[in-house]
Design a protein around this motif. Structure first.
Motif, PDB file in Angstrom:
ATOM      1  N   ASP A 132       0.830  -1.196   0.000  1.00 13.79           N
ATOM      2  CA  ASP A 132       0.000   0.000   0.000  1.00 13.79           C
ATOM      3  C   ASP A 132       0.868   1.251   0.000  1.00 13.79           C
ATOM      4  O   ASP A 132       0.610   2.203  -0.743  1.00 13.79           O
ATOM      5  N   ALA A 133       1.914   1.212   0.833  1.00  5.51           N
ATOM      6  CA  ALA A 133       2.798   2.374   0.908  1.00  5.51           C
ATOM      7  C   ALA A 133       3.433   2.637  -0.449  1.00  5.51           C
ATOM      8  O   ALA A 133       3.535   3.781  -0.896  1.00  5.51           O
ATOM      9  N   LYS A 135       2.299   1.771  -3.447  1.00  2.00           N
ATOM     10  CA  LYS A 135       1.310   2.269  -4.406  1.00  2.00           C
ATOM     11  C   LYS A 135       0.976   3.722  -4.128  1.00  2.00           C
ATOM     12  O   LYS A 135       0.763   4.512  -5.048  1.00  2.00           O
ATOM     13  N   SER A 136       0.944   4.049  -2.861  1.00  2.00           N
ATOM     14  CA  SER A 136       0.528   5.398  -2.494  1.00  2.00           C
ATOM     15  C   SER A 136       1.520   6.449  -2.974  1.00  2.00           C
ATOM     16  O   SER A 136       1.165   7.601  -3.124  1.00  2.00           O
TER      17      SER A 136
END
Ligand SMILES: Nc1ncnc2c1ncn2[C@@H]1O[C@H](COP(=O)(O)OP(=O)(O)O)[C@@H](O)[C@H]1O
Ligand SMILES: [Mg+2]
Lengths: 230, 218, 260
Positions: A132-133, A135-136
């Motif tokens: 997630d990190a 992609k963010s």
């Protein structure tokens, strides 16, 4: 009590050196092939798609629960019997190997199953949060894998990888069953040719110990070079 | 196809005989290996210094040496000491020592993971060493011991196949004989593979059962 | 002279070092049967070590500890100290119970199992009798209904009360408490102190209580002992000592307390 004659070891040093070279060669090639297969299997097993997961799981469970020696015999004795009867010659020639080649195939297939489990644990340990990190900050899926999940995974599985590499190295000894002139074969030959049982087996046992220890030391040095940990 | 099936039917009892030997070997090895391993693990955690050093040497040497080398070492060396040892005995001793070394490490790790206060509390109640181990330490070590113990047990079942190289008539030995006699390879090899698989899956099930039994509310 | 009371715990010039670090530098203390003694002092002053020595969870290097007249850990032979056999050490330990800062309940046994374990496995009490007594003791610490719960299912305060019941179940001559409320959330401290206050009031058992709870030390203890730097600096009647400390070190210690 015994007449120890360590000169015998020197007399047979060519055989021993050759044995070490073959054992290391089998280790390296099988570990490389096994790692690639294992990584693919690990991604298949964690893909969330049952048409990938089921066969990968079946493969791993099957291979991990049968003896390596049986796989070696299947490949070295069984396959040629079948291949030259049922396959076109060019295909039979392509899949049938000599002793060392057969051992490398057997080790690769067998250790692929173990390495799959090692990598799978690594993949699971990375978890969603890094993904997630990644992609963010705008990375693509491939970018996330390349710069984030794969490096983190490799770091976290390095100790298990070391243990697996050492196991694999030790298991190259089984190649003596199909007359590959590796270390254990050498020890047996020296001890049956000369009856210098002590000298032969203790020397070869010590060589295995030292190399296993060296593999561990090299991998730990590698671990230390990576300054971060997970 | 029919020929193959009837060949399997004719030779199955030979293979099952081999399976019997494999099972007896496995049970003996797992039994002795477990005893050595628990004693070794306790010695490594709470033994006097000389014992710890001795056990450390044993564990590290045996774990760093191929099982096959260990086996041949015993097989060829014992007669030099005037001890007659059969192939069967060699396999039992070599693999028990091997399993014992691995299980020692497993037990040591599990015991080390128990908070120090547990031993304090047990001693404060007036327990001596062995009851403390039996009632307090080992039960708490079990959840950490059982999964890797099961893996080691499976490795040992597979390891018994090395008996083949000492002409002990285990499952693999009988299978190879049948293959060479009948000229039929893969059906027999895969039958043997499925038998090993079945035995080891049963062993895994047993491991899971042990895990359940040794769980306590956490 | 016949009615001179034999001390329950006698500590004479006890010394203990960990490597180069001398932790107890000659501690002497005499405690009579039924007495409740509180030990206070800054962190690192050797309080825990002293308690552990009384239970011989630590060896000591010099001096003597006697519990109920029996030397702890060693016997004298020709002027030299000879370590006791493991069995004799265990027997001595069974007479003194200890309650720990971290509870140290056995996680694989229920609350009742923890309480009955010592009596059945060390004292040889029959299972049924131990169980009946165990339930009584759990009732006494207010946890009768938690008998079948495992430690992990109990709050810290409940765990510590079970630990006290476990200690009581051994019918100890001496009970040692090592900062038993320090690991608890503030709202759980009271329930444990209440149990200890009840024990102290009954004067059935000799108690040595290392604590930071000044109220408990003042109200429940018969005597207060202040340790610092591995020695007993001052001891006396709790209220008097707290109101009128004599030594500079105790004054400083109490000042820090009032400010905190
Ligand atoms: N097992 C041990 N090994 C080495 N040093 C220790 C050990 N236990 C305690 N110490 C040292 O002994 C000193 C006193 O500790 P302790 O008795 O726990 O003090 P207190 O309970 O008063 O805080 C401290 O300096 C501590 O670091
Ligand atoms: Mg303390």
């Amino acid at each position: 009590m015994f007449d120890l004659d360590w000169n015998i070891v020197l007399r047979y040093q060519d055989l021993i050196v050759e044995g070490v070279i073959i054992a290391l060669r089998m280790t390296l090639i099988s570990f490389a092939i096994g790692s690639v297969l294992g990584l693919l299997l690990a991604y298949a097993r964690t893909s969330g798609r049952s048409w990938l997961e089921t066969p990968a799981t079946a493969y791993v469970e099957f291979l991990r629960n049968i003896p390596l020696l049986l796989i070696v015999l299947i490949y070295y004795f069984g396959l040629p019997m079948v291949a030259y009867k049922n396959f076109p010659d060019w295909l039979a020639d392509a899949v049938v190997f000599d002793g060392e080649g057969s051992m490398i195939v057997a080790l690769s297939l067998y250790y692929a199953a173990y390495l799959c489990e090692v990598f799978r644990a690594g993949i699971l340990s990375v978890g969603r949060r890094y993904l997630d990190a990644g992609k963010s900050i705008g990375l693509t899926n491939v970018g996330v894998a390349r710069y984030i999940t794969v490096p983190i995974m490799f770091r976290s599985v390095l100790p298990s990888l070391t243990n697996t590499a050492i196991s694999l190295f030790k298991d190259t000894s089984i190649a003596m069953a199909i007359a590959v002139p590796e270390l254990t074969f050498a020890a047996r030959k020296i001890s049956t040719d000369t009856f210098k049982v002590f000298e032969a087996w203790l020397t070869v046992g010590a060589i295995y110990l030292v190399i296993a220890w060296l593999i561990g030391a090299v991998m730990r040095a590698l671990e230390r070079r990576i300054k971060w940990s997970v | 196809m029919e020929k193959t099936l009837s060949a399997i039917a004719q030779n199955l009892d030979l293979m099952l005989g081999g399976l019997g030997v494999t099972l007896v070997l496995s049970v003996l090895i797992i039994f002795f290996g477990t005893i050595i391993g628990f004693l070794g693990g306790m010695g490594l955690t709470s033994g006097p210094r000389w014992l710890k050093a001795l056990l450390r040497v044993y564990v590290d040497i045996v774990r760093g040496t191929p099982l096959l080398v260990l086996m041949f070492l015993l097989f060829y060396l014992m007669p030099e000491f005037g001890v007659d040892i059969t192939g069967f005995q060699t396999v039992v001793v070599a693999l028990s020592l091997f399993a014992g070394a691995h299980i020692s490490e497993i037990v040591r790790g599990a015991l080390t993971g128990i908070p120090k206060g547990q031993a304090d509390a047990a001693k404060a109640l007036g327990l001596t060493y062995w009851p403390m181990m039996r009632e307090i330490m080992i039960p708490q070590a079990m959840p950490a011991v059982v999964p890797p113990w099961t893996n080691t047990a499976i490795e040992m079942v597979k390891g018994t196949s090395l008996a083949f190289l000492l002409s002990v008539s285990d499952l693999l030995f009988e299978t190879q004989n049948v293959v060479e006699r009948t000229g039929i390879a893969l059906p027999f090899y895969f039958t043997a593979a499925l038998i090993y698989l079945a035995v080891n899956l049963l062993l895994s099930r047993f491991g899971h059962w042990l895990e359940q039994r040794n769980r306590y509310a956490a | 002279m016949a009615d001179v009371i034999q001390p329950m715990v006698e500590i004479v010039d006890v010394r203990k070092r960990f490597g180069d670090n001398e932790v107890l530098k000659g501690v002497s203390l005499t405690i009579t049967p039924g007495e409740v003694v509180s030990i206070i002092g800054p962190s690192g002053s050797g309080k825990t070590t002293l308690l552990r020595c009384i239970n011989f969870l630590e060896t000591y290097d010099g001096g003597w500890i006697r519990v109920n007249g029996e030397p702890v850990g060693y016997r004298e032979k020709g002027g030299a100290r000879v370590p006791l056999k493991e069995k004799d050490v265990a027997k001595l330990r069974a007479e003194t119970a200890m309650v720990f800062q971290q509870f140290n309940l056995f996680p694989h046994m229920t609350a009742l199992g923890n309480v009955t374990f010592g009596p059945t496995h060390v004292r040889g009490v029959a299972k049924d009798a131990a169980k009946e007594r165990g339930l009584e003791l759990l009732a006494r610490v207010g946890l009768r209904e938690k008998a079948d719960s495992y430690p992990a299912q109990l709050s810290g305060g409940q765990q510590q009360r079970v630990a006290i019941a476990r200690a009581l179940a051994m019918d100890p001559k001496v009970m040692l408490f090592d900062e038993v409320t320090s690991a608890l959330d503030p709202e759980l401290v009271g329930e444990v102190l209440a149990v200890m206050q009840g024990l102290a009031d009954s004067h059935g058992v000799t108690m040595i209580v290392v604590t930071h709870e000044m109220h408990f030390a003042r109200d429940a203890a018969d005597r207060l002992v202040f340790m610092d730097g591995g020695v007993v600096v001052e001891q006396g009647v709790p209220a008097a000592m707290i109101e009128d400390p004599q030594s500079e070190r105790l004054k400083a210690f109490l000042r820090r307390f009032h400010n905190a």
